[in-house]
Scaffold this motif. Structure first.
Motif, mmCIF file in Angstrom:
data_model
loop_
_atom_site.group_PDB
_atom_site.id
_atom_site.type_symbol
_atom_site.label_atom_id
_atom_site.label_comp_id
_atom_site.label_asym_id
_atom_site.label_seq_id
_atom_site.Cartn_x
_atom_site.Cartn_y
_atom_site.Cartn_z
ATOM 1 N N ARG A 91 41.468 -15.187 -12.757
ATOM 2 C CA ARG A 91 40.859 -15.258 -11.640
ATOM 3 C C ARG A 91 39.498 -14.786 -11.640
ATOM 4 O O ARG A 91 38.557 -15.232 -11.080
ATOM 5 C CB ARG A 91 41.607 -14.520 -10.513
ATOM 6 C CG ARG A 91 42.672 -14.888 -9.834
ATOM 7 C CD ARG A 91 43.220 -14.259 -8.737
ATOM 8 N NE ARG A 91 43.230 -12.781 -8.947
ATOM 9 C CZ ARG A 91 44.383 -11.998 -9.137
ATOM 10 N NH1 ARG A 91 45.414 -12.909 -9.488
ATOM 11 N NH2 ARG A 91 44.467 -10.889 -9.552
ATOM 12 N N ALA A 92 39.241 -13.965 -12.563
ATOM 13 C CA ALA A 92 37.818 -13.456 -12.667
ATOM 14 C C ALA A 92 36.897 -14.358 -13.191
ATOM 15 O O ALA A 92 35.452 -14.295 -13.148
ATOM 16 C CB ALA A 92 37.869 -12.045 -13.845
ATOM 17 N N GLU A 100 36.988 -17.301 -9.636
ATOM 18 C CA GLU A 100 36.777 -16.889 -8.152
ATOM 19 C C GLU A 100 35.078 -16.577 -7.969
ATOM 20 O O GLU A 100 34.875 -15.587 -8.510
ATOM 21 C CB GLU A 100 37.639 -15.827 -7.539
ATOM 22 C CG GLU A 100 38.812 -15.974 -7.310
ATOM 23 C CD GLU A 100 39.749 -14.785 -6.898
ATOM 24 O OE1 GLU A 100 40.939 -14.937 -6.760
ATOM 25 O OE2 GLU A 100 39.138 -13.698 -6.878
ATOM 26 N N SER A 133 33.501 -14.655 -5.784
ATOM 27 C CA SER A 133 32.956 -13.573 -5.568
ATOM 28 C C SER A 133 33.054 -12.446 -6.693
ATOM 29 O O SER A 133 32.686 -11.415 -6.831
ATOM 30 C CB SER A 133 33.676 -13.109 -4.249
ATOM 31 O OG SER A 133 35.276 -12.955 -4.584
ATOM 32 N N THR A 134 34.300 -12.816 -7.615
ATOM 33 C CA THR A 134 34.485 -11.891 -8.844
ATOM 34 C C THR A 134 33.499 -12.161 -9.804
ATOM 35 O O THR A 134 32.888 -11.527 -10.426
ATOM 36 C CB THR A 134 35.706 -12.000 -9.319
ATOM 37 O OG1 THR A 134 36.650 -12.065 -8.104
ATOM 38 C CG2 THR A 134 36.199 -10.863 -10.344
ATOM 39 N N LYS A 169 30.072 -10.467 -9.997
ATOM 40 C CA LYS A 169 30.036 -9.435 -10.209
ATOM 41 C C LYS A 169 29.794 -9.028 -11.713
ATOM 42 O O LYS A 169 29.453 -7.953 -12.151
ATOM 43 C CB LYS A 169 31.308 -8.497 -9.668
ATOM 44 C CG LYS A 169 31.715 -8.573 -8.311
ATOM 45 C CD LYS A 169 33.027 -7.622 -7.971
ATOM 46 C CE LYS A 169 33.051 -7.574 -6.492
ATOM 47 N NZ LYS A 169 34.697 -7.458 -6.121
ATOM 48 N N TRP A 170 30.202 -9.774 -12.661
ATOM 49 C CA TRP A 170 29.991 -9.567 -13.982
ATOM 50 C C TRP A 170 29.392 -10.679 -14.966
ATOM 51 O O TRP A 170 28.772 -10.408 -15.821
ATOM 52 C CB TRP A 170 31.403 -9.519 -14.436
ATOM 53 C CG TRP A 170 32.382 -10.800 -14.626
ATOM 54 C CD1 TRP A 170 33.077 -11.228 -13.705
ATOM 55 C CD2 TRP A 170 32.477 -11.469 -15.729
ATOM 56 N NE1 TRP A 170 33.808 -12.143 -14.184
ATOM 57 C CE2 TRP A 170 33.439 -12.722 -15.577
ATOM 58 C CE3 TRP A 170 31.761 -11.589 -16.957
ATOM 59 C CZ2 TRP A 170 33.761 -13.693 -16.446
ATOM 60 C CZ3 TRP A 170 32.237 -12.613 -17.929
ATOM 61 C CH2 TRP A 170 33.230 -13.628 -17.302
ATOM 62 N N LEU A 195 33.097 -6.993 -16.860
ATOM 63 C CA LEU A 195 34.369 -7.550 -16.558
ATOM 64 C C LEU A 195 35.375 -6.568 -16.473
ATOM 65 O O LEU A 195 36.530 -6.431 -15.717
ATOM 66 C CB LEU A 195 34.530 -8.817 -17.201
ATOM 67 C CG LEU A 195 35.945 -9.542 -17.007
ATOM 68 C CD1 LEU A 195 36.226 -9.820 -15.422
ATOM 69 C CD2 LEU A 195 36.132 -10.667 -17.685
ATOM 70 N N VAL A 253 35.591 -4.434 -13.604
ATOM 71 C CA VAL A 253 36.027 -5.478 -12.303
ATOM 72 C C VAL A 253 37.689 -5.479 -12.287
ATOM 73 O O VAL A 253 38.016 -5.029 -11.210
ATOM 74 C CB VAL A 253 35.403 -6.743 -12.160
ATOM 75 C CG1 VAL A 253 36.152 -7.352 -11.398
ATOM 76 C CG2 VAL A 253 33.902 -6.604 -11.921
ATOM 77 N N LEU A 254 38.110 -5.566 -13.459
ATOM 78 C CA LEU A 254 39.352 -5.537 -13.798
ATOM 79 C C LEU A 254 40.223 -4.329 -13.328
ATOM 80 O O LEU A 254 41.352 -4.195 -12.716
ATOM 81 C CB LEU A 254 39.856 -6.349 -15.127
ATOM 82 C CG LEU A 254 39.372 -7.841 -15.251
ATOM 83 C CD1 LEU A 254 39.658 -7.911 -16.937
ATOM 84 C CD2 LEU A 254 40.247 -8.636 -14.420
ATOM 85 N N GLU A 256 39.067 -2.060 -11.406
ATOM 86 C CA GLU A 256 38.956 -1.665 -9.758
ATOM 87 C C GLU A 256 39.999 -2.339 -9.381
ATOM 88 O O GLU A 256 40.788 -1.921 -8.405
ATOM 89 C CB GLU A 256 37.582 -2.175 -9.540
ATOM 90 C CG GLU A 256 36.663 -1.195 -9.739
ATOM 91 C CD GLU A 256 35.390 -1.639 -9.281
ATOM 92 O OE1 GLU A 256 34.969 -2.668 -8.454
ATOM 93 O OE2 GLU A 256 34.292 -1.010 -9.934
ATOM 94 N N GLN A 257 40.230 -3.703 -9.632
ATOM 95 C CA GLN A 257 41.264 -4.441 -9.137
ATOM 96 C C GLN A 257 42.720 -4.054 -9.104
ATOM 97 O O GLN A 257 43.341 -3.894 -8.186
ATOM 98 C CB GLN A 257 41.321 -6.099 -9.621
ATOM 99 C CG GLN A 257 40.005 -6.925 -9.162
ATOM 100 C CD GLN A 257 40.035 -8.083 -9.781
ATOM 101 O OE1 GLN A 257 40.600 -8.452 -10.698
ATOM 102 N NE2 GLN A 257 38.953 -9.057 -9.287
#
Lengths: 156, 111
Positions: A31-32, A35, A37-38, A41-42, B96, B99-100, B102-103
């Motif tokens: 998904r990262a 998607e 919006s994700t 972020k990175w 990343l 981010v992961l 946090e999710q």
């Protein structure tokens, strides 16, 4: 954190291989990568860069477009197309970087595999020839250098 | 490397780094280099002089042209490119990771 150590290697004349482990499920890592919006972020590269435009239609034949900016008038973008998409497992896509002249097409296969509680990601890039592969690595150098100098400026 | 300072000052300019990226794809003349950058040939020539003095490129004489190529042993070494690209990718993946994480935290809060 040695578990998440990344590898980056060349293979033959036309390939680049990247592996990296993540402490999340293959579903979440997939998904990262798909998607918008994700991704925003990175997938940013050097410090100070943002991705103001992120379009990603992750299905066979779907297109994507990522645009980066450093906020100082410099930027570039990547366009591409999904060839094969197996949700949470595997993505095959074609991409070109526009600097602004388009670079040769890079065929990228990304595989997400459950590895204990996490995910092992393996990425294999295929460039049309050795010169294109080496030029792509040099472009990475160019962007990476930018980050080094931003950090250096901060230290002085 | 005795000329490390000149190497770093040569690499501190984004146009010169872009020239090196272009030369990684093969030899090029001043005219070929000037075209995509949209700057004058004299300006490109000045950049090339800096790169040459830093030992990053070499130039040969071919009639009136002086085609340039990456110098062996300069930044052309593929291991150095891999090293810098590795750092850029590692920054992405460290982001990343956050981010992961946090999710995962948010999902735990929901359940």
């Amino acid at each position: 954190m040695t578990m998440t150590k990344m590898t980056l290697d060349t293979e033959g004349d036309t390939h680049v291989l990247v592996t990296r482990r993540f402490a999340a499920s293959p579903e979440a890592v997939y998904r990262a990568h798909t998607e918008p919006s994700t991704i925003q972020k990175w997938l940013l590269g050097p410090e100070g860069w943002t991705m103001p435009v992120c379009l990603c239609d992750a299905r066979p034949g779907g297109k994507f477009r990522y645009e980066w900016s450093n906020g100082k008038g410099q930027g570039f973008y990547i366009t591409g197309e999904f060839v094969e998409v197996e949700p949470s497992r595997r993505i095959v896509h074609l991409e070109r970087m526009h600097l602004p002249d388009p670079t040769p097409e890079n065929l990228v296969e990304t595989v997400f595999e459950a590895d204990g509680e996490g995910t092992m990601m393996r990425m294999r890039m295929t460039l049309p020839d050795k010169a294109s592969r080496d030029a792509m690595l040099a472009t990475g150098m160019e962007r990476g250098m930018e980050a080094s100098y931003v950090r250096l400026e901060g230290m002085i | 490397m005795e000329n490390l300072d000149s190497t770093f000052s040569a690499l501190s300019d984004s146009t010169r780094r872009a020239i090196l990226s272009r030369l990684a794809a093969g030899e090029a003349t001043v005219m070929e280099l000037a075209r995509p950058f949209g700057i004058s040939q004299p300006a490109i020539s000045r950049h090339l002089r800096v790169l040459e003095e830093a030992g990053l490129i070499t130039r040969r004489i071919e009639g009136a042209k002086r085609p340039c190529r990456l110098a062996p042993g300069g930044i052309a070494e593929i291991d150095q490119w891999l090293g810098v690209l590795r750092r850029a990718l590692e920054m992405n993946y460290a982001r990343l990771d956050r981010v992961l994480a946090e999710q995962t935290d948010n999902e735990r809060k929901k359940t």
